[in-house]
Design an enzyme around this catalytic site. Structure first.
Site, mmCIF file in Angstrom:
data_model
loop_
_atom_site.group_PDB
_atom_site.id
_atom_site.type_symbol
_atom_site.label_atom_id
_atom_site.label_comp_id
_atom_site.label_asym_id
_atom_site.label_seq_id
_atom_site.Cartn_x
_atom_site.Cartn_y
_atom_site.Cartn_z
ATOM 1 N N LEU A 1 1.239 -0.787 0.157
ATOM 2 C CA LEU A 1 -0.060 0.222 -0.189
ATOM 3 C C LEU A 1 0.961 1.404 -0.353
ATOM 4 C CD1 LEU A 1 -2.559 1.261 1.188
ATOM 5 C CD2 LEU A 1 -2.350 1.418 3.190
ATOM 6 N N TYR A 2 2.320 0.830 0.674
ATOM 7 C CA TYR A 2 2.737 2.744 0.670
ATOM 8 C C TYR A 2 2.902 2.925 -0.364
ATOM 9 C CZ TYR A 2 3.547 0.825 5.915
ATOM 10 O OH TYR A 2 3.168 0.301 7.001
ATOM 11 N N THR A 3 2.744 4.650 -0.206
ATOM 12 C CA THR A 3 2.825 5.904 -1.371
ATOM 13 C C THR A 3 2.909 4.687 -3.024
ATOM 14 O OG1 THR A 3 5.473 4.824 -0.837
ATOM 15 C CG2 THR A 3 4.214 6.559 -0.353
#
Length: 369
Positions: free
Chosen positions: A58-60
């Site tokens: 999910l991150y960035t």
């Protein structure tokens, strides 16, 4: 500083007590670190002896995994690096099977993460959050299949109910699946709820706790004050959010900030260092994830374990941050348990019954000189 390494849960995986979080790698969310700052943080962390890297699909929007994989490859660190990443969240609106913890999404997600990370295996693969739907049997069977296929090495759970974690571990033990080695949970002076169930579960059933948000989303950094009305940091932007993880501005938390500031001043340390130290040295904690947007912030945090908090100062922090135990934990204190023991002093095992194993010292020479 000298980094020490301990096994994660009941596994044989050795990880540093401070992990490097990569949720700040990339600026797609309107905040975070640019590529060169992220690379500099990787360099500083590795030079300090750190070996544990935490990220998520999910991150960035995938940038965090991509950069982490590239930075590790640039330095030739893959055999030394312990990479943890997570799955659950949906990046394809309108497609319910592009998220969640079911087998279809899990198998899709692991292949996508392996591609972004540029590696053929993940050291620790974690379910990012309970979806409220998928049976633990399906999750644990699929994760075990991935271990047997060589795509992942160890299994973890993040942000789940304690009963779900216990069921998952029981299924793994009963069926011979890869067990849960790690629980990734929010924990700080401002958020101590995991002490009621997760710490006892983790210490008794082999799951080390990986702490996220040890600074309570920056609240414990010292930059926020109850009377300020400006943009001291990212947390200010969430003052009106419905996200439970960012609702930190409460009277109780301001009291914690005030006491933390006093303790830090007496120790001659920064507030973040004391907050991270406190979390890292609490029962059941395997590692604390450090997240930063600036190199200076990370460098300060990396010195968090270079000192000890004296007992009297720790007691002050414990007292100001303590919350009354909810039912049924209010029944498990000595006030009621003494009725069980008949008033006799009763315990599990005497002090020193099982001393910890720590390997240290110089390696023996095998040369003739």
């Amino acid at each position: 500083m000298t980094m020490t390494y301990y096994t994660l849960g009941n596994s044989g995986l050795r990880v540093s007590r401070l992990a490097l979080g990569t949720m700040t790698f990339g600026t797609e969310w309107g905040w975070g670190a640019d590529r060169e700052t992220a690379r500099a943080m990787i360099d500083a962390y590795v030079e300090a002896g750190g070996n544990f890297f935490d990220t998520a699909d999910l991150y960035t929007g995938g940038t965090a995994e991509t950069w982490l994989g590239e930075f590790i490859a640039e330095r030739g660190l893959r055999d030394k690096a312990v990479i943890a990443t997570k799955f659950t969240f949906n990046a394809d609106p309108g497609n319910p099977n592009a998220g969640g913890n079911g087998r279809k999404n899990l198998l899709r997600a692991v292949d996508a993460s392996l591609k972004r990370l540029g590696t053929d295996y993940i050291d620790l693969y974690l379910m990012h959050v309970w979806d409220g739907l998928t049976p633990a049997e399906e999750v644990m069977r699929t994760l075990d299949d991935l271990v047997r296929a060589g795509k992942i090495r160890h299994v973890g759970l993040s942000d789940v109910p304690a009963w779900y974690a216990a069921r998952a571990q029981t299924i793994a033990e009963l069926r011979g699946y890869e067990p849960v080695s790690a629980l990734q949970l929010e924990y700080s002076l401002a958020e101590r709820s995991v002490e009621n169930e997760f710490v006892p579960f983790g210490t008794r059933h082999g799951a080390g706790i990986m702490v996220w948000s040890p600074l309570a989303s920056g609240l414990l950094s010292g930059k926020y004050r109850p009377t300020q009305d400006g943009n001291a940091g990212r947390l200010d932007g969430f003052r009106n959010t419905t996200h439970p993880g960012f609702q930190k501005f409460t009277d109780r938390n301001w009291a914690i900030v005030a006491e933390l500031e006093k303790v830090a001043a007496e120790l001659g340390r920064s507030m973040p260092q004391v907050a991270v130290n406190w979390a890292a040295t609490q029962p059941g904690i395997a590692t604390v994830i450090l997240g930063a947007t600036k190199l200076g912030q990370l460098q300060d945090n990396l010195a968090a374990l270079d000192f000890e908090i004296p007992a009297e100062l720790r007691a002050r922090l414990d007292t100001v941050s303590k919350t009354p135990p909810p039912f049924p934990y209010s029944f498990f204190g000595s006030e009621i348990q003494a009725r069980v023991t008949g008033g006799a002093v009763t315990g599990d095992k005497p002090s020193g019954y099982a001393p910890p194993l720590v390997v240290e010292g110089a390696a023996v020479s095998i040369t003739s000189n």
